[in-house]
Design a protein around this motif. Sequence first.
Motif, PDB file in Angstrom:
ATOM      1  N   GLN A 211      11.420   8.664  -5.026  1.00 33.62           N
ATOM      2  CA  GLN A 211      11.424   7.906  -3.778  1.00 33.62           C
ATOM      3  C   GLN A 211      11.910   6.480  -3.995  1.00 33.62           C
ATOM      4  O   GLN A 211      12.580   5.915  -3.134  1.00 33.62           O
ATOM      5  CB  GLN A 211      10.024   7.918  -3.159  1.00 33.62           C
ATOM      6  N   TRP A 212      11.595   5.890  -5.137  1.00 34.55           N
ATOM      7  CA  TRP A 212      12.083   4.547  -5.434  1.00 34.55           C
ATOM      8  C   TRP A 212      13.610   4.530  -5.540  1.00 34.55           C
ATOM      9  O   TRP A 212      14.258   3.540  -5.203  1.00 34.55           O
ATOM     10  CB  TRP A 212      11.486   4.038  -6.750  1.00 34.55           C
ATOM     11  N   GLU A 213      14.198   5.624  -5.997  1.00 38.02           N
ATOM     12  CA  GLU A 213      15.644   5.691  -6.163  1.00 38.02           C
ATOM     13  C   GLU A 213      16.362   6.116  -4.891  1.00 38.02           C
ATOM     14  O   GLU A 213      17.594   6.017  -4.814  1.00 38.02           O
ATOM     15  CB  GLU A 213      15.988   6.685  -7.273  1.00 38.02           C
ATOM     16  N   ALA A 214      15.622   6.590  -3.892  1.00 35.46           N
ATOM     17  CA  ALA A 214      16.237   7.100  -2.664  1.00 35.46           C
ATOM     18  C   ALA A 214      16.979   6.000  -1.911  1.00 35.46           C
ATOM     19  O   ALA A 214      16.640   4.816  -2.012  1.00 35.46           O
ATOM     20  CB  ALA A 214      15.165   7.709  -1.761  1.00 35.46           C
TER      21      ALA A 214
ATOM     22  N   GLU B 269       0.834  -1.206   0.000  1.00 36.08           N
ATOM     23  CA  GLU B 269       0.000   0.000   0.000  1.00 36.08           C
ATOM     24  C   GLU B 269       0.869   1.257   0.000  1.00 36.08           C
ATOM     25  O   GLU B 269       0.524   2.259  -0.650  1.00 36.08           O
ATOM     26  CB  GLU B 269      -0.919  -0.001   1.224  1.00 36.08           C
ATOM     27  N   ILE B 270       1.983   1.221   0.709  1.00 38.23           N
ATOM     28  CA  ILE B 270       2.911   2.355   0.718  1.00 38.23           C
ATOM     29  C   ILE B 270       3.629   2.457  -0.627  1.00 38.23           C
ATOM     30  O   ILE B 270       3.738   3.546  -1.221  1.00 38.23           O
ATOM     31  CB  ILE B 270       3.953   2.196   1.850  1.00 38.23           C
ATOM     32  N   LEU B 271       4.116   1.334  -1.127  1.00 40.69           N
ATOM     33  CA  LEU B 271       4.895   1.329  -2.363  1.00 40.69           C
ATOM     34  C   LEU B 271       4.074   1.806  -3.546  1.00 40.69           C
ATOM     35  O   LEU B 271       4.607   2.429  -4.477  1.00 40.69           O
ATOM     36  CB  LEU B 271       5.433  -0.078  -2.634  1.00 40.69           C
ATOM     37  N   ASP B 272       2.781   1.539  -3.532  1.00 40.13           N
ATOM     38  CA  ASP B 272       1.905   1.967  -4.625  1.00 40.13           C
ATOM     39  C   ASP B 272       1.887   3.482  -4.779  1.00 40.13           C
ATOM     40  O   ASP B 272       1.557   3.990  -5.862  1.00 40.13           O
ATOM     41  CB  ASP B 272       0.476   1.467  -4.383  1.00 40.13           C
ATOM     42  N   ARG B 273       2.242   4.199  -3.725  1.00 38.10           N
ATOM     43  CA  ARG B 273       2.140   5.659  -3.751  1.00 38.10           C
ATOM     44  C   ARG B 273       3.491   6.357  -3.928  1.00 38.10           C
ATOM     45  O   ARG B 273       3.552   7.588  -3.931  1.00 38.10           O
ATOM     46  CB  ARG B 273       1.484   6.149  -2.454  1.00 38.10           C
TER      47      ARG B 273
ATOM     48  N   PRO C 219      10.910   0.345 -11.542  1.00 35.99           N
ATOM     49  CA  PRO C 219      10.338   0.142 -10.211  1.00 35.99           C
ATOM     50  C   PRO C 219       8.965  -0.523 -10.250  1.00 35.99           C
ATOM     51  O   PRO C 219       8.636  -1.322  -9.374  1.00 35.99           O
ATOM     52  CB  PRO C 219      10.262   1.562  -9.642  1.00 35.99           C
ATOM     53  N   GLY C 220       8.196  -0.206 -11.293  1.00 38.46           N
ATOM     54  CA  GLY C 220       6.881  -0.820 -11.418  1.00 38.46           C
ATOM     55  C   GLY C 220       6.973  -2.327 -11.557  1.00 38.46           C
ATOM     56  O   GLY C 220       6.185  -3.066 -10.957  1.00 38.46           O
ATOM     57  N   GLU C 221       7.927  -2.789 -12.328  1.00 43.12           N
ATOM     58  CA  GLU C 221       8.120  -4.231 -12.471  1.00 43.12           C
ATOM     59  C   GLU C 221       8.594  -4.859 -11.161  1.00 43.12           C
ATOM     60  O   GLU C 221       8.162  -5.953 -10.787  1.00 43.12           O
ATOM     61  CB  GLU C 221       9.125  -4.515 -13.583  1.00 43.12           C
ATOM     62  N   THR C 222       9.482  -4.165 -10.477  1.00 40.55           N
ATOM     63  CA  THR C 222       9.961  -4.665  -9.186  1.00 40.55           C
ATOM     64  C   THR C 222       8.805  -4.783  -8.195  1.00 40.55           C
ATOM     65  O   THR C 222       8.701  -5.765  -7.457  1.00 40.55           O
ATOM     66  CB  THR C 222      11.047  -3.735  -8.624  1.00 40.55           C
ATOM     67  N   LEU C 223       7.928  -3.792  -8.192  1.00 40.38           N
ATOM     68  CA  LEU C 223       6.768  -3.817  -7.306  1.00 40.38           C
ATOM     69  C   LEU C 223       5.825  -4.964  -7.670  1.00 40.38           C
ATOM     70  O   LEU C 223       5.321  -5.657  -6.772  1.00 40.38           O
ATOM     71  CB  LEU C 223       6.022  -2.484  -7.374  1.00 40.38           C
TER      72      LEU C 223
END
Length: 211
Positions: free
Chosen positions: A28-31, A19-23, A85-89
Motif C-alpha cells: 500500500q505504501w508503494e501504491a 492512524e491510517i498510515l500506521d496500518r 516507508p517507516g522512516e518516512t512515516l
Amino acid sequence: MDAAAVQELTHGERRRLVEILDRLTPEQWEATSACPRWSVEGVVAHLSAAASTTTRQWIVSIVRSRFDPDRHNDRLIARHRGATPGETLETFRGLVASRTAAAGAHVAMLGEVVVHAQDIVRPLGLELVPDQTAVLEVARFFATKDFAVNSRTLVRGLSLKADDAPFDVGSGPLVTGELLTLTLAMAGRADAAAELAGPGAEELLHRIEIA
C-alpha cells in the motif's frame, strides 16, 4: 477562524492520517495515489515538506527549481522521504504538531492534509472521515482563493451548495454534493467531481479534465 484554531484543526487531521498510515502494508505504501506522479509514500513526504518548509526555504527551492512546481515538489519530497516507508512515516509523525506555514497560509496547510489524506485513502479503498469544521474552513478558502491550487478560478461562474453542511457560494449553474466531495473537486480531483450533481456539475468536471 484565527490561525491558532486552524493550526489545531491541522494537527487533528494529521493525527487522523497517521492512524491510517500506521496500518498500511508495504504494498500500500508503494501504491499510486490520486496524484498520479506520486506513490502513497511520496504524498506523505510531500506533507512533511509542507509542514516544515518556511517561507524563505520555499522561495529558495522554487527559484532553484526555475519556477517549475513539479521540480520544486520533487526536490522537497526527496528531502523528506526516508530510506523506508517507516522512516518516512516517522518524519511525518514528528511534524504532526508543526505550526510552520509558508507565507503564513495556515488554511492552505489545512487544505494540504485534508485533500492529500483523501488522495492516499481513496485509491486504496480505505476511509478517512475528516472533521467537518476543518473541511468547511478549507472549502470556504478554496472558493475564494487561488493558492496552491487554482480553486477559485476553477469554480468561477458556478454555484456550489453542500448537502451536508452550511456551504453555499457563488452564482451560476448549481453544483451539489457532500462538502468533502465539493472540496476535493475544487482541488482539481476529477474522480470527486464525477460524484457531484446539478446543472453545473458537468461543466466543473470538464474544467478539471482540461486544466
